[in-house]
Design an enzyme around this catalytic site. Structure first.
Site, PDB file in Angstrom:
ATOM      1  N   SER A  55       0.849  -0.990  -0.042  1.00 18.71           N
ATOM      2  CA  SER A  55       0.041  -0.009   0.050  1.00 18.71           C
ATOM      3  C   SER A  55       1.154   1.196   0.070  1.00 18.71           C
ATOM      4  O   SER A  55       1.892   1.409  -0.824  1.00 18.71           O
ATOM      5  CB  SER A  55      -1.137  -0.246   1.104  1.00 18.71           C
ATOM      6  OG  SER A  55      -2.170   0.985   1.018  1.00 18.71           O
ATOM      7  N   ASP A 184      -5.337  -3.627  -2.720  1.00 13.33           N
ATOM      8  CA  ASP A 184      -4.755  -3.244  -1.715  1.00 13.33           C
ATOM      9  C   ASP A 184      -3.900  -4.494  -1.077  1.00 13.33           C
ATOM     10  O   ASP A 184      -4.163  -5.308  -0.574  1.00 13.33           O
ATOM     11  CB  ASP A 184      -5.287  -2.833  -0.494  1.00 13.33           C
ATOM     12  CG  ASP A 184      -4.792  -2.275   0.546  1.00 13.33           C
ATOM     13  OD1 ASP A 184      -3.478  -2.275   0.713  1.00 13.33           O
ATOM     14  OD2 ASP A 184      -5.145  -1.646   1.442  1.00 13.33           O
TER      15      ASP A 184
END
Length: 292
Positions: A55, A184
């Site tokens: 991320s 993610d």
């Protein structure tokens, strides 16, 4: 007692010194604190032999692996998102529909921001476009939505892999990598220190997941509940990984009071988390003394 003074570049490059690898964790805006880590490694003359990231950690890790210094990343970050007028202008340029079809299919609906376009506006131009162009080998974590697994990206299109790793559900649309729907990377691996096992003598993990904040006894808002539940899930994953294969150094900057999308508070995040720099210096001094 370990020497906690700022090390010189020559000190970290002496023959026989241990090698270092670092895992930058996910946590949205809280990951701006990673800049302190990069600046400290630069000041100590330590260049990691490998980097991993999830991320926001994938973004910071890609920048460092491309050869950017912590000072350069700080300057770019504060210039692009540290000034609200600049940040809003860049965001609108990236998010505005490009034609009628784009407006109908994407627009500004929840979960439909195009993270690839946004990153093109918010990444320094000097960040490499392919893994093969990196100065330091890097591993970028993404989550395969339909195959229900973690995927480690190490070759090919770096920027698309970083975009996929940063594609927070309910905020950004997924990214397609090799015909696979990716989201993610922090969902499966919030701080990917385990992916660095065996690559260096000293492995560092930086956890910026934070903890849900609010007033005890007062129900949080729906959006805070969603992100807070994600934080609790990621803490559980990190805890289980630490039981089986912990890093040599695990740091948690003081960022829990910030929300995942508090990017406009970049200056405050850097000020509040500054203490992690001294903590890293002390821990590395101790680790180096142990190896010597």
């Amino acid at each position: 007692m370990a020497d906690t003074s700022l090390a010189t570049p020559e000190r970290a490059k002496r023959s026989g010194d241990p090698t270092v690898a670092i895992a930058f964790g996910g946590g949205g805006a809280r990951g701006i604190a990673h800049i302190h880590i990069i600046e400290t490694l630069n000041a100590m003359g330590i260049e990691p032999v490998a980097i991993s990231g999830s991320s926001i950690g994938a973004i910071m890790g890609a920048a460092m692996a491309s050869g950017l210094s912590g000072a350069e990343i700080r300057e770019f970050t504060l210039g692009s998102i540290g000034k609200p007028s600049n940040a809003i202008g860049r965001m609108w340029k990236a998010a505005r529909p490009r034609g009628v079809r784009d407006a109908m299919e994407g627009g500004l609906r929840l979960g439909q921001f195009n993270i690839e376009r946004i990153l093109e506006e918010f990444l320094p131009e000097t960040v490499a476009r392919r893994f093969e162009d990196l100065k330091i080998p890097a591993k970028i974590m993404v989550t395969d939505y339909y195959d229900h697994c973690e995927v480690v990206c190490e070759t090919g299109d770096l920027r698309r892999a970083v975009a996929a790793s940063a594609a927070i559900p309910a905020v950004f649309r997924p990214v397609i990598l090799d015909d696979r729907v990716m989201i993610d990377g922090g969902i499966f691996n919030p701080v990917p220190f385990d992916r660095l096992a065996g690559l260096a003598d000293i492995i560092i993990g930086i956890d910026v997941v934070g903890l849900p904040s609010g007033v005890p006894g007062k129900p949080p808002s729906s959006i805070d509940m969603m992100f807070g539940a994600s934080q609790l899930m990621m803490h559980s994953i990190i805890g289980m990984k630490c039981q089986t294969n912990p890093p040599n150094i695990l740091l948690r900057p003081d960022v829990h009071q910030y929300r995942v999308l508090d990017f406009l508070k970049a200056r405050e995040i850097l000020e509040e988390s500054a203490g992690v720099a001294e903590q890293l210096k002390q821990d590395l001094d101790a680790a180096f003394a142990f190896f010597r």
